[in-house]
Motif scaffolding. Structure first.
Motif, PDB file in Angstrom:
ATOM      1  N   HIS A  49       3.611   6.097  -2.747  1.00  0.00           N
ATOM      2  CA  HIS A  49       5.250   6.234  -3.611  1.00  0.00           C
ATOM      3  C   HIS A  49       4.776   6.063  -5.223  1.00  0.00           C
ATOM      4  O   HIS A  49       5.930   5.908  -5.673  1.00  0.00           O
ATOM      5  N   ASP A  50       3.574   5.801  -5.616  1.00  0.00           N
ATOM      6  CA  ASP A  50       3.599   5.721  -7.094  1.00  0.00           C
ATOM      7  C   ASP A  50       4.067   4.727  -7.787  1.00  0.00           C
ATOM      8  O   ASP A  50       4.456   4.575  -8.865  1.00  0.00           O
ATOM      9  N   PHE A  51       4.455   3.584  -6.929  1.00  0.00           N
ATOM     10  CA  PHE A  51       4.894   2.298  -7.584  1.00  0.00           C
ATOM     11  C   PHE A  51       3.871   1.631  -8.461  1.00  0.00           C
ATOM     12  O   PHE A  51       2.549   1.627  -7.946  1.00  0.00           O
ATOM     13  N   SER A  52       3.969   1.056  -9.269  1.00  0.00           N
ATOM     14  CA  SER A  52       3.157   0.153 -10.188  1.00  0.00           C
ATOM     15  C   SER A  52       3.104  -1.311  -9.398  1.00  0.00           C
ATOM     16  O   SER A  52       3.863  -1.398  -8.315  1.00  0.00           O
ATOM     17  N   TRP A  53       1.964  -2.032  -9.639  1.00  0.00           N
ATOM     18  CA  TRP A  53       1.852  -3.248  -8.621  1.00  0.00           C
ATOM     19  C   TRP A  53       3.148  -4.115  -8.873  1.00  0.00           C
ATOM     20  O   TRP A  53       3.778  -4.508  -7.749  1.00  0.00           O
ATOM     21  N   ASP A  54       3.568  -4.163 -10.001  1.00  0.00           N
ATOM     22  CA  ASP A  54       4.521  -5.289 -10.125  1.00  0.00           C
ATOM     23  C   ASP A  54       5.829  -4.608  -9.549  1.00  0.00           C
ATOM     24  O   ASP A  54       6.617  -5.503  -8.937  1.00  0.00           O
ATOM     25  N   GLU A  55       6.370  -3.474  -9.709  1.00  0.00           N
ATOM     26  CA  GLU A  55       7.201  -2.814  -8.927  1.00  0.00           C
ATOM     27  C   GLU A  55       7.191  -2.978  -7.516  1.00  0.00           C
ATOM     28  O   GLU A  55       8.182  -3.207  -6.867  1.00  0.00           O
ATOM     29  N   ALA A  56       6.135  -2.711  -6.852  1.00  0.00           N
ATOM     30  CA  ALA A  56       5.820  -2.738  -5.447  1.00  0.00           C
ATOM     31  C   ALA A  56       6.162  -4.391  -5.065  1.00  0.00           C
ATOM     32  O   ALA A  56       6.813  -4.645  -4.065  1.00  0.00           O
TER      33      ALA A  56
ATOM     34  N   ARG B 104       0.753  -1.037  -0.139  1.00  0.00           N
ATOM     35  CA  ARG B 104       0.109   0.086   0.087  1.00  0.00           C
ATOM     36  C   ARG B 104       1.012   1.254   0.091  1.00  0.00           C
ATOM     37  O   ARG B 104       0.617   2.189  -0.809  1.00  0.00           O
ATOM     38  N   LEU B 105       1.930   1.303   0.900  1.00  0.00           N
ATOM     39  CA  LEU B 105       2.821   2.396   0.944  1.00  0.00           C
ATOM     40  C   LEU B 105       3.513   2.803  -0.459  1.00  0.00           C
ATOM     41  O   LEU B 105       3.696   3.835  -0.908  1.00  0.00           O
TER      42      LEU B 105
END
Ligand SMILES: *Cc1c(COP(=O)(O)O)cnc(C)c1O
Length: 812
Positions: A336-343, A330-331
């Protein structure tokens, strides 16, 4: 740093007494003196603490973030004196002031922020990491009330609140300015961001503040002082004001109480989580604070969070903190504008999971209704992690829909709920059990589908205990004897105890070893007299069973052994003179809602009352059950023990750590082939360990065949006589039905097969008595237990984590 001299110490101490406590020495209470002493010792650690922080920040190496809902720390003063090498100076300095260090030590109320083994393990681990110069922040909860104080009223357990903060908390450093806001409830909304991407916003309904309290975690004589950061919940101003402005003052105050409830009390359930909403609030509260803390406070401002895994590795101590996984997602995504895959790429590198159990009822499952209501955004993220995971399963096992259902993080029965162990396993790089047997059963029985899919994800790290607290501090006489023989290096390199092996055949050493044990027994005798009014007889085999009260640990089996001995004397089957003089010491708290466990405590106390005063026994069999077993008592009990009782049903005790403490202090173990007992027996040698009972495959086989405890009752005359004596009301003041629940449970169900192992247990106790009768042979075995147990240092456990799981190394 204040000077390392007696004069310097006295000056510092008096200064603290005058300026911190605001009293003169002549008018000061013991508590004033203790608090001033604690402050003095803290001053010696302060420069090192600040320097450790600077060094760690500058080096930008990986930190271990140990996430644990419990830390069962034990007293702090002794450990701090040890870490700073101030014992002698403090003793002399205080004597100059007319004070006695030992008396001041007794003032400290231990922070009991844990239930038992799991919390104590966390405390041992952070001690070892500091001693090994590994950067670590322990994260947890500053419960205002720790584990309850146990008292006995007419033999029954009565719980009192643990007011450990009442007389001052000299070891903590609150930092309200670094408080963190934690949100709860509400709903989520979809919206389209400036970049045209669809995003989610969590609109929470309420929030609280997390206030960090820092504790020093000093390494042993190495200058490192790590931090334990415990969070305390407070009402936020906004929350207050809103209600205050409505003019309802009383409501505003109630709101405050509501917020502060979150860190009010430790749940006293060990091995059986109750699924209470407040508990889930506690879990989310402390991990949300901890993640935010590391990202905002510990990392430099411009740090690229894509590289988070280079700087922190989070160890999940059981599933209690696993809500940290969706929280980090979630953070990264929402804030922090990450995409799902990046996160996911980052998150799945940051966590590792330690499983602590095999009992199905100990595995946490949170109802989706509750989780979704309290943490709606996290619930969405968990569903999405699950979807992504199940797609992976279907790809790896095409067409096997049953398997996919089985492996889903979402259970459908008895109600829809999140299986936290599955979430932990999927999200973690490594999953470990806590002893070899446990790790194998974890792979084969608890998470077989997962280990089939990811065999390399699973590993073992056998638990350990810190030799600083559980040998050096708790057993100074044995420590001196060891150091005289092999030098002082063993304290940080416990495998060196091996060098003691030849001494097992040196007559003078054996005499000295026995003198140590006798002195530890005398110390315990004095303590129990003063603490509990208990008289320990001289010259008895001291047979000790201390651990949480749980059916799987089988305190009832130990009790059956005692009652059986007593019954045999009473009925004239054996002469009292032929009974090996033995005192059995129990120490055990029962979860307040665990009826069977509380009944067992009651029964032990009633049997004790009867046996201890029975003239027929001629004082050769005694039962002592001091109330409120905790770390402080463990430190006195274990060094005095001759025999260590580790008698869980095979396959039920994940590891045990009490078993390790006893072996290291020269007690022999009577135990089943369970948990770390397996490794203890292998290392100390068959001859020096009293094995009994079924092994795990035999337990499984008997279970599959259909276990009927009644068969054992009918076919074993002595077992029958023993149970009949309890059923007759002999121990229950004429009320024959008082212990029906305990006895009929054994006769009809006996889930943990105590009756099946009874015969074997009694036989093994016979071998114990034989060995004990041969003083030389017993001493030899005891020395070899010490010499061969160096493997069970938590320093070794930490080395294993560093190599197998964290892939980091001590700081240079
Ligand atoms: C070590 C310890 C435990 C764990 O004991 P087990 O026998 O491994 O269950 C529990 N409580 C305290 C106070 C301890 O020191």
């Amino acid at each position: 740093m204040p000077s390392h001299s007696v004069d310097g110490f006295v000056r510092e101490f008096l200064h603290e007494l005058n300026t911190n406590q605001g009293v003169m020495l002549s008018r000061s209470s013991a508590n004033d003196q203790y608090l001033a002493l604690a402050s003095t010792v803290k001053n010696y650690l302060m420069a090192r603490w600040l320097e450790t922080g600077r060094k760690t920040r500058d080096a930008k190496t990986k930190t271990v973030g140990y996430l644990s809902a419990e830390y069962l720390l034990g007293r702090q003063l002794d450990n701090a004196l040890l870490a700073t090498d101030l014992n002698e100076i403090a003793t002399k300095g205080l004597a100059l002031c007319g004070l006695d260090l030992a008396t001041l030590r007794e003032q400290e109320v231990e922070p009991g922020l844990g239930n038992g083994g799991l919390g104590r393990l966390a405390a041992c681990f952070i001690d070892s990491l500091a001693t090994m110069d590994v950067p670590c922040i322990g994260y947890g909860i500053r419960y205002e009330y720790g584990i309850f104080r146990q008292t006995f009223v007419e033999g029954r357990q009565v719980e009192q609140p643990d007011t450990w903060l009442a007389l001052g908390a000299p070891w903590e450093f609150p930092h309200p300015e670094a408080s963190v806001q934690v949100n709860f409830g509400g709903h989520t909304e979809k919206y389209v961001g400036a970049d045209g991407r669809e995003r989610t916003r969590w609109v929470p309904a309420w929030n609280v503040l997390g206030v960090p309290y820092n504790y020093m975690v000093p390494g042993y004589l190495n200058g490192r002082v790590n931090t334990l950061r415990l969070w305390s919940a407070q009402a936020t101003k906004a929350f207050d004001l809103q209600i205050f402005n409505s003019g309802d003052y009383a409501q505003a105050v109630r709101a405050q109480t509501f917020a502060e409830n979150i860190s009010k009390v430790l749940y006293p359930e060990d091995s059986t989580p109750q699924g209470k909403e407040l508990r889930l609030q506690q879990q989310y509260f402390f991990v949300a604070c901890s993640l935010r803390d590391f990202i905002d406070q510990e990392l430099e401002e411009d740090f690229d969070l894509h590289n988070l895994a280079d700087r922190i590795t989070y160890q999940l101590n059981d599933t209690h903190p696993v809500i940290a996984v969706p929280e980090l997602m979630r953070l990264l995504i929402d804030e922090h504008d990450f995409s799902w895959d990046e996160a996911w790429e980052v998150t799945s590198k940051c966590f590792d999971y330690t499983c602590h159990t095999l009992l199905p009822e100990a595995l946490e499952v949170w109802p989706t209704e509750l989780l979704g209501r309290l943490l709606p955004r996290h619930m969405e993220i968990i569903y999405q992690i699950n979807e992504q995971f199940l797609a992976e399963v279907r790809e790896a096992f095409p067409g096997d829909e049953i398997r996919a259902r089985r492996m889903s993080m979402i259970a459908e029965f008895p109600e829809r709920g999140v299986r936290m162990a599955y979430l932990s396993t999927v999200a973690s790089s490594k999953v470990n059990g806590v002893a070899e047997l446990h790790s194998q059963l974890l792979r084969d029985k608890v998470l077989p589908d997962f280990s089939e899919m990811w065999p390399e994800k699973f590993t073992n790290v056998t638990n350990g205990v810190t030799p600083r607290r559980f040998v050096k501090l708790s057993n100074p006489k044995l420590s001196n004897l060891i150091t005289d023989a092999i030098g002082p290096g063993w304290v940080t390199d416990l495998e060196r105890l091996k060098e003691l092996e030849p001494y097992a055949d040196v007559p003078e050493f054996k005499v000295a070893f026995r003198e140590v044990k006798a002195a530890n027994k005398a110390r315990l005798t004095a303590l129990l007299k003063q603490r509990d009014g208990i008289d320990l007889p001289d010259g008895h085999l001291l047979d000790v069973m201390v651990k949480r009260l749980h059916e799987y640990k089988r305190q009832s089996l130990k009790l059956l052994h005692i009652v059986s001995l007593y019954e045999q004397v009473l009925s004239g089957k054996i002469a009292a003179a032929d009974v090996t003089p033995r005192t059995v010491v129990f120490g055990a708290k029962a979860a307040p809602g665990y009826k069977m466990a509380k009944d067992t405590i009651h029964l032990i106390n009633m049997v004790a009352a009867k046996v201890n005063s029975a003239p027929e026994i001629e004082g050769r069999l005694k039962i002592a059950f001091p109330a409120n077993y905790n770390v402080t008592l463990a430190e006195k009990l274990i060094p005095a023990a001759d025999l260590s009782e580790q008698i869980s049903l095979a396959g039920m005790e994940a590891s045990g750590t009490g078993n390790m403490k006893f072996a290291l202090n020269g007690a022999l173990t009577i135990g089943t082939d369970d948990g770390a007992n397996v490794e203890i027996r292998r290392l100390v040698g068959d001859k020096h360990f009293f094995l009994f009972g079924m092994n795990e495959p035999q337990v499984a086989e008997l279970g599959a065949k259909g276990y009927n405890p009644g068969d054992y009752y009918e076919s074993n005359q002595q077992l029958k006589a023993t149970l009949d004596l309890i059923l007759s009301g002999h121990f229950s003041d004429g009320d024959p039905h008082l212990f029906d629940a305990v006895v009929y449970n054994l006769l009809n169900q006996d889930r943990f097969m105590a009756l099946a192992d009874f015969d074997s247990y009694v036989e093994a106790q016979g071998k114990v008595e034989e060995r004990y009768a041969d003083e030389e042979a017993w001493t030899r075995s005891a020395i070899l237990n010490v010499a061969r147990s160096g493997y069970f240092s938590s320093d070794r456990s930490m080395r294993d984590y560093l190599q197998r799981i964290w892939h980091t190394s001590p700081m240079i």
